[in-house]
Design an enzyme around this catalytic site. Structure first.
Site, PDB file in Angstrom:
ATOM      1  N   ASP A   1     157.873  50.235 130.312  1.00 47.47           N
ATOM      2  CA  ASP A   1     158.679  49.066 130.009  1.00 47.47           C
ATOM      3  C   ASP A   1     160.131  49.436 130.283  1.00 47.47           C
ATOM      4  OD1 ASP A   1     159.495  46.563 129.220  1.00 47.47           O
ATOM      5  OD2 ASP A   1     158.426  46.598 127.308  1.00 47.47           O
ATOM      6  N   TRP A   2     160.952  48.438 130.496  1.00 49.34           N
ATOM      7  CA  TRP A   2     162.335  48.674 130.914  1.00 49.34           C
ATOM      8  C   TRP A   2     163.112  49.356 129.786  1.00 49.34           C
ATOM      9  CZ3 TRP A   2     159.286  47.020 134.224  1.00 49.34           C
ATOM     10  CH2 TRP A   2     159.634  46.636 135.505  1.00 49.34           C
TER      11      TRP A   2
END
Length: 740
Positions: A262-263
């Site tokens: 995930d970012w």
């Protein structure tokens, strides 16, 4: 002689060219052989380059070998508008509008797996047209608390329902050559402190409640990508969690796709290298708006990884496993023969409308106030900000730039223009911003009236109306249905309770339409005539709502979660385990899932709590009778399957659809088990007077529990009861059978 040689050369030239073609470019060859050939040609730097981002949403291909760049995009409900290469600002393009699909809670409420396939297929076509190779979704995290900020992006509380719905979504999406990236693996069940939450959960609850949808996505859906979660489990961040990614996902489940961070979910090079992460995105950003500039070579899987390889710290075997997975992804997407896709097509809008139609849930209908009686040209008063507010903008990374969005008010006006008088009053003022991440709605929602005046004006019109339709609920502002934070309270915001109470005193035909992805408190539920759960319906939300309210469509949606009366009726809150306890130093917050497997209806039934509306509940404008329950056998072995057959008859006067729900009760077990658990369902459409047999097939997995002592699924011999109904609290048929 020279002419002969020239002719021979010209004739053989195509064959010589073919013979010189690298094996990795020959799409008649097996993918694994092509991967072997491509890897043998890649330099160390080229291998490193494909493991991390080069922009906000893309990673590099291998230009020298003809592999194009790889483009990802949010989200599960539509293709997010493009941002600049290295900034969270809009790129300002004119061709990145999209169709907004209903939120996944609405899709789950259809209880219709075929619609999930069409959802995925249509979304994949939009992604192809936009040049995207991976959609960051769907989300399959379990609704553990109704305060969860991203519950609207997920598919409810029950692992069997979510598993059944996510598989066709993935297959439909990936049929376009666009990868699904199923998220957020795992235990990402609330948003507050999401980077710091360390979840403590029993192995049994982990495997029975929180992992099944991911397992189905991998083993049945064939997902090509999976996104790690922000939170921690066993004190390791889940984007590089050894047990979840290496031991379980890639080991026990045999996942052959890529794990994407995930970012901002990656925190350590050693763990990222050794614990199963394959592609790193968004480090030093929250994935929404902030982030370091042009830091891609400094990512954990970039220069630091390369330098560690050159020094001998990391093995080439581990590197090559990551590269093999990424190349496999390339051959499935960017290097595959794919169609061009389609954007904002009529077919996509039709899919949206059908999903919204089938997903809307009629929760309450006292005196059969719905559908609206249009025979005497009634006056219909529509009240509420959510009747006019665009809901496709906001909510976090799932925010969209929709080509169009039909509001509830506009949908009703269009449908009723010749048969009723439609009036509107605001009723309350909530979020008037109308902008997110550079996308604006263009709406001016400013209203300077006081709360008291807004209510008084609505009440004055309500006294003269034949029907009052209140369109309220939540929105996609911070601390509501929105990424990054959880809700602060279970009640409705903006003084809506006061508004509804006042309207019920002025008119006996008040219909409350709740727009949300979460249940909410409704202290006035017994004083309104009807309650409709409208969800976030996407581009066609207003038309779909009008379809249901007028009876053009008979509602058939069923709740994908339990709707509690109050927050204390939820296990996580009754046991005071949410949001957790901070450790010394305030860097990690431990959240213990003390309720174990007792989530949603499993909790309320174990504790004899009556919810406001039960899991699987949903009314219609017709009636059905379930009868003649039959089992294909009175006993079975672990290797057998069991067919459960029930007859369904439409006993009303309208065409409609009913969902037959099969729950299993274990009569006696060595461990404590829920009263019953959903293990199958089937939706059937019937004309008035028509009947059909519905068949549901179950196997050993429907009878099993996760045995923590053995570390494996176990089905103990004994007597089980098949329970059949149309909601978890409306079981009308049952029959026992024996597992030998």
């Amino acid at each position: 002689m020279s002419k002969f040689l020239l002719s021979f050369f010209l004739l053989t030239l195509p064959f010589l060219a073919f013979a010189q073609q690298p094996l990795y470019l020959d799409d008649s060859q097996p993918i694994e052989r092509r991967i072997d050939d491509a890897m043998s040609r890649m330099t160390l730097q080229e291998k490193i380059n494909i493991l991390h981002a080069q922009s906000k949403f893309s990673s590099r291909g291998v230009p020298r070998l003809g592999f194009p760049d790889f483009w990802t995009d949010d989200g599960p409900h539509g293709v997010r508008p493009d941002v600049l290469w290295d900034e969270w600002e809009q790129a300002g393009q004119t061709n990145d509008s999209c169709v907004a699909f209903p939120a996944l809670t609405c899709l789950a409420a259809t209880w219709n797996p075929s619609l999930a396939w069409h959802y995925g297929r249509s979304l994949g076509e939009e992604a192809r047209y936009r040049g995207k190779d991976m959609i960051l979704g769907p989300g399959v995290n379990i609704l553990r608390t109704p305060l969860g900020g991203r519950n609207f992006e997920y598919m409810g509380e029950d692992p069997w329902l979510v598993s059944t719905m996510v598989v066709p979504y993935i297959r439909g999406l990936q049929s376009n050559g666009v990868a699904a990236c199923v998220k957020h693996f795992a235990l990402n069940n609330d948003e507050e402190n999401r980077h710091q939450v360390n979840v403590k959960v029993s192995d049994r609850a982990l495997h029975e409640i929180y992992l099944p949808a991911f397992h189905a996505a991998v083993t049945k859906g064939g997902a090509w990508g999976l996104m790690g979660a922000y939170n921690l489990y066993r004190d390791e961040h889940n984007c590089h969690n050894e047990y979840l990614l290496k031991d379980l996902l890639k080991g026990q489940w045999g996942f052959d796709g890529v794990v994407v961070s995930d970012w901002g979910g990656c925190h350590d090079t050693d763990q990222a290298v050794n614990n199963g992460l394959d592609m790193e995105f968004g480090s030093w950003t929250d994935g929404l708006h902030t982030g370091a500039s042009n830091a891609y070579d400094n990512y954990y899987l970039a220069n630091a990884y390369r330098d560690g390889l050159l020094s001998g710290k990391y093995s080439m075997q581990t590197l090559n496993d990551k590269v093999r997975r990424v190349l496999r992804l390339f051959f499935r997407t960017t290097m595959a023969r794919r169609g061009h896709g389609a954007l904002c097509s009529d077919a996509h809008y039709q899919t949206v409308r059908r999903i919204a139609d089938e997903g809307i849930v009629l929760l309450q209908n006292r005196g059969d106030v719905l559908p609206l009686d249009l025979s005497r040209r009634p006056t219909v008063l529509v009240v509420g900000e959510n009747a006019i507010k665009m809901m496709t903008v906001g909510g976090g990374s799932s925010s969209l730039k929709a080509q169009r969005e039909i509001s509830p008010l506009d949908g009703l006006k269009a449908r009723l223009k010749d048969v009723a008088t439609v009036e509107y009053e605001r009723g309350y003022v909530g979020d008037t911003t109308g902008a997110y991440n550079g996308v604006t709605t263009g709406q001016n929602l400013t209203d300077t009236r006081s709360r008291q005046q807004l209510i008084a004006d609505a009440v004055a019109k309500a006294r003269k109306a034949d029907y009052v339709i209140v369109v309220g609920g939540l929105n996609k502002s911070d601390y509501q249905d929105c990424e990054g934070h959880d809700r602060k309270e279970y009640g409705l915001p903006y003084g809506q309770d006061e508004l509804v109470e006042a309207l019920t005193k002025a008119n006996r035909r008040v219909v409350f339409v709740n727009i949300s992805g979460n249940p909410v408190a409704m202290p006035w539920h017994d004083r309104v005539a009807a309650i409709v759960q409208g969800w976030y319906g996407g581009s066609e939300s207003g038309e779909a709502l009008a379809d249901v309210l007028t009876g053009d469509v008979c509602p058939s949606g069923k709740l994908p979660f339990t709707w509690p009366v109050k927050l204390q009726d939820v296990g996580a809150h009754a046991l005071k385990t949410y949001p957790g306890t901070w450790r010394d130093g305030h860097k990690i917050i431990d959240e213990t899932y003390s309720e174990g497997v007792y989530v949603g209806y499993r909790w309320t039934e174990a504790k004899h709590i009556r919810p406001l509306f039960a899991f699987g509940h949903g009314l219609g404008y017709t009636s059905f009778k379930l009868s003649d329950l039959r089992l294909s056998s009175s006993s079975l072995t672990a290797a057998d399957s069991l067919t459960v057959t029930v007859n369904v008859r439409n006993t009303g006067h309208r065409a409609g659809a009913e969902t037959v729900q099969l729950y299993i009760h274990d009569d006696k077990c060595s461990v404590d088990r829920p009263v019953k658990e959903l293990k199958g369902f089937a939706k059937v459409a019937l004309q008035p007077g028509e009947s059909k047999d519905v068949k549901i097939v179950i196997g050993r997995d429907a009878l099993s529990f996760y045995d923590e002592k053995q570390g494996a699924w176990t089905a103990e011999p004994g007597t089980f009861t098949a329970l059949v109904g149309n909601a978890s609290d409306n079981i009308v048929l049952k029959r026992s059978f024996i597992l030998k």
